[in-house]
Design a protein around this motif. Structure first.
Motif, PDB file in Angstrom:
ATOM      1  N   MET A 211     105.689  -8.866   8.826  1.00  0.00           N
ATOM      2  CA  MET A 211     105.018 -10.038   9.383  1.00  0.00           C
ATOM      3  C   MET A 211     105.555 -11.326   8.781  1.00  0.00           C
ATOM      4  O   MET A 211     105.657 -12.352   9.464  1.00  0.00           O
ATOM      5  N   ALA A 212     105.897 -11.285   7.516  1.00  0.00           N
ATOM      6  CA  ALA A 212     106.378 -12.480   6.835  1.00  0.00           C
ATOM      7  C   ALA A 212     107.848 -12.767   7.114  1.00  0.00           C
ATOM      8  O   ALA A 212     108.340 -13.855   6.782  1.00  0.00           O
ATOM      9  N   ASP A 213     108.548 -11.815   7.715  1.00  0.00           N
ATOM     10  CA  ASP A 213     109.979 -11.968   7.991  1.00  0.00           C
ATOM     11  C   ASP A 213     110.183 -13.017   9.085  1.00  0.00           C
ATOM     12  O   ASP A 213     109.495 -13.008  10.105  1.00  0.00           O
ATOM     13  N   SER A 214     111.129 -13.900   8.884  1.00  0.00           N
ATOM     14  CA  SER A 214     111.385 -14.968   9.855  1.00  0.00           C
ATOM     15  C   SER A 214     112.283 -14.535  11.003  1.00  0.00           C
ATOM     16  O   SER A 214     112.494 -15.306  11.947  1.00  0.00           O
ATOM     17  N   ALA A 215     112.825 -13.315  10.948  1.00  0.00           N
ATOM     18  CA  ALA A 215     113.715 -12.860  12.011  1.00  0.00           C
ATOM     19  C   ALA A 215     112.958 -12.739  13.330  1.00  0.00           C
ATOM     20  O   ALA A 215     111.844 -12.228  13.371  1.00  0.00           O
ATOM     21  N   PRO A 216     113.538 -13.195  14.436  1.00  0.00           N
ATOM     22  CA  PRO A 216     112.868 -13.074  15.730  1.00  0.00           C
ATOM     23  C   PRO A 216     112.990 -11.660  16.273  1.00  0.00           C
ATOM     24  O   PRO A 216     113.714 -10.827  15.728  1.00  0.00           O
ATOM     25  N   VAL A 217     112.260 -11.385  17.351  1.00  0.00           N
ATOM     26  CA  VAL A 217     112.364 -10.104  18.037  1.00  0.00           C
ATOM     27  C   VAL A 217     112.681 -10.368  19.499  1.00  0.00           C
ATOM     28  O   VAL A 217     112.465 -11.470  20.005  1.00  0.00           O
ATOM     29  N   ILE A 218     113.192  -9.359  20.177  1.00  0.00           N
ATOM     30  CA  ILE A 218     113.596  -9.546  21.562  1.00  0.00           C
ATOM     31  C   ILE A 218     112.518  -9.050  22.509  1.00  0.00           C
ATOM     32  O   ILE A 218     111.867  -8.036  22.276  1.00  0.00           O
ATOM     33  N   ARG A 219     112.300  -9.828  23.555  1.00  0.00           N
ATOM     34  CA  ARG A 219     111.363  -9.486  24.610  1.00  0.00           C
ATOM     35  C   ARG A 219     111.912  -9.998  25.935  1.00  0.00           C
ATOM     36  O   ARG A 219     112.803 -10.852  25.964  1.00  0.00           O
ATOM     37  N   GLU A 220     111.354  -9.506  27.028  1.00  0.00           N
ATOM     38  CA  GLU A 220     111.583 -10.140  28.317  1.00  0.00           C
ATOM     39  C   GLU A 220     110.550 -11.252  28.470  1.00  0.00           C
ATOM     40  O   GLU A 220     109.429 -11.137  27.963  1.00  0.00           O
ATOM     41  N   ARG A 221     110.906 -12.313  29.157  1.00  0.00           N
ATOM     42  CA  ARG A 221     109.989 -13.444  29.299  1.00  0.00           C
ATOM     43  C   ARG A 221     108.641 -13.020  29.861  1.00  0.00           C
ATOM     44  O   ARG A 221     107.600 -13.522  29.443  1.00  0.00           O
ATOM     45  N   ARG A 222     108.655 -12.091  30.785  1.00  0.00           N
ATOM     46  CA  ARG A 222     107.417 -11.671  31.436  1.00  0.00           C
ATOM     47  C   ARG A 222     106.464 -10.965  30.463  1.00  0.00           C
ATOM     48  O   ARG A 222     105.275 -10.825  30.758  1.00  0.00           O
ATOM     49  N   GLN A 223     106.975 -10.497  29.324  1.00  0.00           N
ATOM     50  CA  GLN A 223     106.140  -9.786  28.363  1.00  0.00           C
ATOM     51  C   GLN A 223     105.364 -10.721  27.446  1.00  0.00           C
ATOM     52  O   GLN A 223     104.509 -10.261  26.690  1.00  0.00           O
ATOM     53  N   ILE A 224     105.642 -12.015  27.506  1.00  0.00           N
ATOM     54  CA  ILE A 224     104.929 -12.983  26.670  1.00  0.00           C
ATOM     55  C   ILE A 224     103.670 -13.430  27.409  1.00  0.00           C
ATOM     56  O   ILE A 224     103.739 -13.943  28.528  1.00  0.00           O
ATOM     57  N   ASN A 225     102.533 -13.205  26.788  1.00  0.00           N
ATOM     58  CA  ASN A 225     101.272 -13.619  27.378  1.00  0.00           C
ATOM     59  C   ASN A 225     101.288 -15.123  27.627  1.00  0.00           C
ATOM     60  O   ASN A 225     101.701 -15.903  26.769  1.00  0.00           O
ATOM     61  N   ARG A 226     100.849 -15.528  28.803  1.00  0.00           N
ATOM     62  CA  ARG A 226     100.896 -16.950  29.154  1.00  0.00           C
ATOM     63  C   ARG A 226     100.100 -17.809  28.180  1.00  0.00           C
ATOM     64  O   ARG A 226     100.424 -18.986  27.953  1.00  0.00           O
ATOM     65  N   ARG A 227      99.049 -17.240  27.611  1.00  0.00           N
ATOM     66  CA  ARG A 227      98.242 -18.003  26.657  1.00  0.00           C
ATOM     67  C   ARG A 227      98.930 -18.148  25.301  1.00  0.00           C
ATOM     68  O   ARG A 227      98.429 -18.877  24.429  1.00  0.00           O
ATOM     69  N   MET A 228     100.076 -17.467  25.133  1.00  0.00           N
ATOM     70  CA  MET A 228     100.798 -17.528  23.868  1.00  0.00           C
ATOM     71  C   MET A 228     102.066 -18.382  23.962  1.00  0.00           C
ATOM     72  O   MET A 228     102.687 -18.685  22.946  1.00  0.00           O
ATOM     73  N   GLU A 229     102.442 -18.775  25.162  1.00  0.00           N
ATOM     74  CA  GLU A 229     103.736 -19.438  25.356  1.00  0.00           C
ATOM     75  C   GLU A 229     103.872 -20.722  24.542  1.00  0.00           C
ATOM     76  O   GLU A 229     104.952 -21.047  24.057  1.00  0.00           O
ATOM     77  N   HIS A 230     102.769 -21.461  24.375  1.00  0.00           N
ATOM     78  CA  HIS A 230     102.850 -22.719  23.640  1.00  0.00           C
ATOM     79  C   HIS A 230     102.877 -22.514  22.135  1.00  0.00           C
ATOM     80  O   HIS A 230     103.092 -23.470  21.374  1.00  0.00           O
ATOM     81  N   LEU A 231     102.697 -21.269  21.676  1.00  0.00           N
ATOM     82  CA  LEU A 231     102.672 -20.986  20.245  1.00  0.00           C
ATOM     83  C   LEU A 231     103.975 -20.388  19.730  1.00  0.00           C
ATOM     84  O   LEU A 231     104.139 -20.242  18.521  1.00  0.00           O
ATOM     85  N   VAL A 232     104.876 -20.004  20.630  1.00  0.00           N
ATOM     86  CA  VAL A 232     106.102 -19.333  20.222  1.00  0.00           C
ATOM     87  C   VAL A 232     107.322 -20.133  20.646  1.00  0.00           C
ATOM     88  O   VAL A 232     107.253 -20.996  21.519  1.00  0.00           O
TER      89      VAL A 232
END
Length: 316
Positions: A211-232
């Motif tokens: 959790m503390a690691d700064s490395a990003p992870v890969i996802r498809e755009r559609r997998q990001i919850n719309r309510r989370m888009e402004h936080l990532v």
């Protein structure tokens, strides 16, 4: 078909998501199972647990509950048939990369354990100091926050969107002692990992370290919850490839490249991805597994839609 439901290639674009703990699930448990992929697999046709991966002596169990709010249940016991010593659960929003922090540590502990000894580091008593379990968070600059419940300690990420709750009132073997959380309260936005009181501190710390690691992870755009888009922060995983010039010799196709990447990734499956390059390899493996599913069964069943949405364990 409405414009909202129409196929949009942009939604299927691979992106790097940061911070990782807000990326959510990718719909597959593959990354979480990768460190223990060499352990026996038990596919269950009936019951809430769809896949159970166990250590060879069955003292460690990693269960995948594809239709449940608690998607993962991981436990350990002194003997195959003895009572569970400790349990860790991860809900359906938790990124599998965080689960891999725990399964990686378990695989290491089991490899180092004496097969003729009923003990092992994965059965060690937890430290009497709660700080040991969350040290990777405090070392990364996470600070103590104001606890919402008397008798608890809370550690919060700099962005305020993740944290750890230590319940000092819990004494029973099945009591929930430490909860790692990320995201706003809500069934589709709050990730939670819950550890019972007897969970070894170093296993919680291994999970917290991811959790503390700064490395990003890969996802498809559609997998990001719309309510989370402004936080990532979303960054394209790879720039668009330039048009290939005519050539007499046949150049490798994208599918050829991905298949080669998959072969190489299999040999590195015992560790979770860390760099952007490795993340792209994981994406290639996922795509190829989908296109060839009819030829060979995947070692990890794809997550199916959650049929019985329930309220989160707690609302923070």
């Amino acid at each position: 078909m409405s414009a909202r439901n129409a196929y949009d290639p942009h939604l299927y674009e691979d992106v790097l998501v940061s911070p990782m703990y807000l990326a959510g699930s990718d719909g597959s448990g593959e990354v979480g199972f990768a460190p223990v992929a060499h352990w026996p697999h038990h596919y269950l046709d009936e019951g809430p647990c769809q896949l159970l991966v166990t250590s060879p002596d069955q003292r460690i169990r990693v269960g995948w509950f594809g239709d449940d709010f608690e998607l993962w249940r991981i436990s350990a016991a002194t003997e195959a048939a003895s009572a569970t010593r400790w349990t860790a659960t991860f809900n359906h929003v938790t990124p599998a990369e965080i689960v891999a922090g725990l399964t990686t540590a378990l695989a290491h502990d089991y490899a180092e354990a004496d097969p003729y000894d009923s003990n092992g580091r994965f059965l060690a008593n937890p430290s009497i100091y709660w700080a040991e379990a969350v040290r990777p968070l405090t070392d990364a600059g996470w600070k103590r926050g104001v606890p919402t419940t008397p008798g608890t300690v809370e550690i919060v990420a700099p962005d305020g969107q993740a944290g750890a709750v230590i319940d000092n009132r819990s004494y029973g073997p099945e009591a929930e002692a430490i909860t790692l959380w990320a995201g706003p309260p809500g069934w589709g936005t709050r990730a939670e990992a819950v550890f019972t009181t007897r969970t070894p501190s170093h296993l919680i710390a291994a999970t917290a370290a991811v959790m503390a690691d700064s490395a990003p992870v890969i996802r498809e755009r559609r997998q990001i919850n719309r309510r989370m888009e402004h936080l990532v922060t979303l960054t394209p995983a790879a720039p668009a490839a330039p048009a290939a010039e005519p050539s007499v010799s046949r150049a490798p196709t994208p599918l050829d490249v991905r298949r080669t990447a998959v072969t190489q990734a299999v040999h590195r499956a015992a560790r979770a991805p860390r760099t952007a390059a490795e993340l792209r390899v994981m994406a290639a493996r996922s795509r190829t597994a989908t296109s060839t599913r009819t030829e060979a069964p995947s070692p990890v069943p794809a997550a199916v839609p959650l049929l019985s949405p329930s309220a989160p364990r707690r609302s923070r």
